[in-house]
Enzyme design. Sequence first.
Site: not given
Length: 464
Positions: A23, A26, A50-51, A237
Amino acid sequence: MHSIKVIRKKARVFIIIGGAWGDEGKGKVAAFYAKIADLVIRATGGANAGHTLYINGHKVALHLIPGGIGYPGVICLIGQGVALDLDILFQEMEDLRNLGVLDAEERLKISGMATVLMPYHKELDELYERMRENKVGTTKRGIGPAYEDKVKRDGLLVYHLLDSLENLEAVIKNAVERHNILFRHYGMKEAVVDPHALAVKYHEYGERIKKMVVDGHNFVRGYVDDPTKTIVVEGAQAVMLSIETGNRPNYVTSSDSNINGTLSGAHLSWKDITEVILIYKAYLSRVGNGPFYTELPAHLDADGNLIPFAPEEAKIGDKLREAAGEYGATTGRPRRVGLYDILVGRYAVEVSGADYACFNHMDTIGKFALESNGGSISVVTSYKYRGEEINYYPFDTIYTHEVPEPCSVISIPGWVIEKGTHTYEDLPENAKKFIEVIEEYIGVPVKYIGIGPKNSDLIVRTDV
Ligand code: IMP
């Protein structure tokens, strides 16, 4: 004797890795590179990541499809290191279609060697977590069990879905034999797998994705060997969550989310690398359990759930979490937050071979310092551990059962980043001081600086 020197001209390859526990933002650096990319690769992990992306002004959360899909003409690949949940992939494809991205199916490729994450992996994730004494706090997306099957050599590949129905059924039958014993033992009747029914469903899924499936190695080589191409690898991650370099054995994800796993997951080798960029925030966060030595006190219970509190009772960690909006993109869980830890930062640089770093949330932390933290913000430069001051991240806590505590810190007065700041030179002096202190300790230049929530809120330094 004579030697032949072959000079290979190759594509530019940028690899983006999370520097702490995920988180870190990225997606912002990935988006910066996606604009110039020909190929964007997702290398490891699954729908635990997730983004958030903005496409045609609308927000969309992608967990599997690389963010590069939001950029016209960019080809995206789900690499062989990914644990692919097809139900989620189909949902994401539909979301993209609804947002007007009509060519996603042509631009998205899937490595035939990627692992298929099956519904029973999610059931197992729940079950394992229930049985564990040291709860990992997983995202319950089936990640651990999918990789467990891979390592056990019972994994299902995307290629299996393209085989005959009978062969697929045989592979599933073999994979679920032991899982079914567990499901029956724990009274989870609904979870017991009927290999035939599942094979029929996944055979049909195979038909649906067939056009997108590629030989990952050759596909990626086609780009790597072309010096006009640019490849971006979106890490998932982070270094401290990696099964190889993170807080093993419990508090990690089940893939190698550091550089080595990211490379092999993307069908690349270390010789292909142009630049490894390690992404951090100007503070740290962690969702799920595990060591976090610079964590700030907050109203969270042992499982990371928010304990209700009146606004005037907010602890300093609650204030930073709120100021930074630290809630999980995948699970919505409140994140644990803490001070930037040089010892984590330097360790991550050393084990990832980073060339450059990015610091996000520089706006948030400067403002937080001024408004909620007495005017300044600290970074931790050493721990007190077993009666001594140490300047490295210790892993022997597994048997010493002692907890390192922040010892030395460097405090820097807060700052406000004005709208319209585009260059490093224009940043407030204290923000630059913060960056320069960290650079000195972690040993790589901070080339990218995030100063706001939008992808465009990124300063790229030209002086490093
Ligand atoms: P799993 O990957 O779902 O097995 O979860 C293992 C640990 O990694 C848990 O502490 C999760 O919260 C954490 N984790 C997994 N994916 C992410 C991510 O994308 N960001 C932050 N933490 C993650």
